[in-house]
Every structure is written in C-alpha cells, then in structure tokens.
Design an enzyme around this catalytic site. Structure first.
Site, mmCIF file in Angstrom:
data_model
loop_
_atom_site.group_PDB
_atom_site.id
_atom_site.type_symbol
_atom_site.label_atom_id
_atom_site.label_comp_id
_atom_site.label_asym_id
_atom_site.label_seq_id
_atom_site.Cartn_x
_atom_site.Cartn_y
_atom_site.Cartn_z
ATOM 1 N N ASP A 187 6.971 -3.350 8.314
ATOM 2 C CA ASP A 187 5.811 -2.930 7.531
ATOM 3 C C ASP A 187 6.188 -1.650 6.812
ATOM 4 O OD1 ASP A 187 4.147 -5.033 8.279
ATOM 5 O OD2 ASP A 187 3.355 -3.963 10.005
ATOM 6 N N ASP A 199 1.928 -9.683 4.256
ATOM 7 C CA ASP A 199 0.554 -9.513 4.731
ATOM 8 C C ASP A 199 -0.436 -9.577 3.568
ATOM 9 O OD1 ASP A 199 1.578 -9.130 7.298
ATOM 10 O OD2 ASP A 199 1.619 -6.944 7.080
#
Length: 155
Positions: free
Chosen positions: A121, A139
């Site tokens: 991330d 995402d």
C-alpha cells in the site's frame, strides 16, 4: 463472435488495470525506496506500507502461514466466482465492467500477497495527524468496481 469481442475487451481492461497497479508498486518498491515518504500535498503522501492483513489492515497482526494461505485461497475462489458471474447472459455491460475492475484489483493484490507475503500500500491520505488506512491502485479499482456494481443493482 460478439462474445469473443466482449471477452477480449474485458480481458484487456483487466490486464491494463493489473499492469498499471504492478508498475506503480514496482516503481515505489524500486525507485522511491522502502523508508522514504513523498509529501504531495497537505493531505496526501506517498509512502511504502506493508499490509499483512485484509481491507484497511484488519488482522494485520495475524502473520501465520495458515492465515496467509487462507487469504490466498479465498481470493482465488472469489476471482473464479467473479469471472464466471461476469459472463452471465443476463448481466449488463456496466456490471461486466464493474466485475472486471474488481477482478483486476483483487488479482493485483493477490500477486502481491503471493510474491511478498503482504500487499504493498502506498497512498496515504490524512488530515493533520489523522490518517486513513493506506491503499493502492488495486484497492481503488476494487472500490470503484463495487460502487458501480452497487449502483447498477440498486438504481
């Protein structure tokens, strides 16, 4: 013939989103480095974060091999189910696109988990010292696909 054309377009969309996600993660991993933070604005940073958990980092402290295997298995099962659902005759084109976006994002995160044992991330949105859970382009693709799918179902 029409089915082949639709299948090709959706496979191209999946490949494009997956490739864009991989390129951004590889760029971050190899160019920016693991410990650097780039401030893009007063509310947006780019920084490397290892996500061992699921959405929003839930269960990140559970780092057992069985949990890792279970997450990979659930993701693979979900991808297969989603792929079969995408090409049902009664589905609309918008549902197909939404499912393709979800599929591409899930595939991008699955590859991370299989290669690294965690998901990379890097998008860090914050307001002062309050940070949202970090996320990545996979995402974003999953979120937008789910939003499109919900809109198609409920409206």
């Amino acid at each position: 013939m029409k089915f082949k054309k639709i299948l090709f377009l959706h496979l191209f969309l999946i490949f494009f989103i997956f490739l864009f996600d991989r390129i951004t993660k590889l760029f971050l991993f190899n160019i920016i480095g693991l410990s650097n933070t780039i401030c893009l604005s007063n509310f947006l940073n780019i920084r490397f974060i290892r996500n061992y958990g699921v959405a929003f980092g839930l269960f990140a402290d559970v780092r057992k091999k069985f949990f890792h295997f279970l997450l990979c298995f659930i993701t693979l099962f979900s991808l297969c189910t989603l792929f079969c659902h995408v090409f049902k005759e009664k589905s609309t084109q918008k549902k197909h696109v939404a499912c393709s976006m979800i599929f591409a994002g899930a595939l991008g995160n699955l590859v991370d988990r299989l290669i690294h044992g965690y998901i990379i991330d890097f998008i860090d949105v914050h307001l002062g010292k309050y940070h949202l859970p970090a996320f990545n382009l996979a995402d974003v693709s999953i979120f937008l696909g789910e939003a499109m799918l919900a809109y198609e179902i409920f409206f």
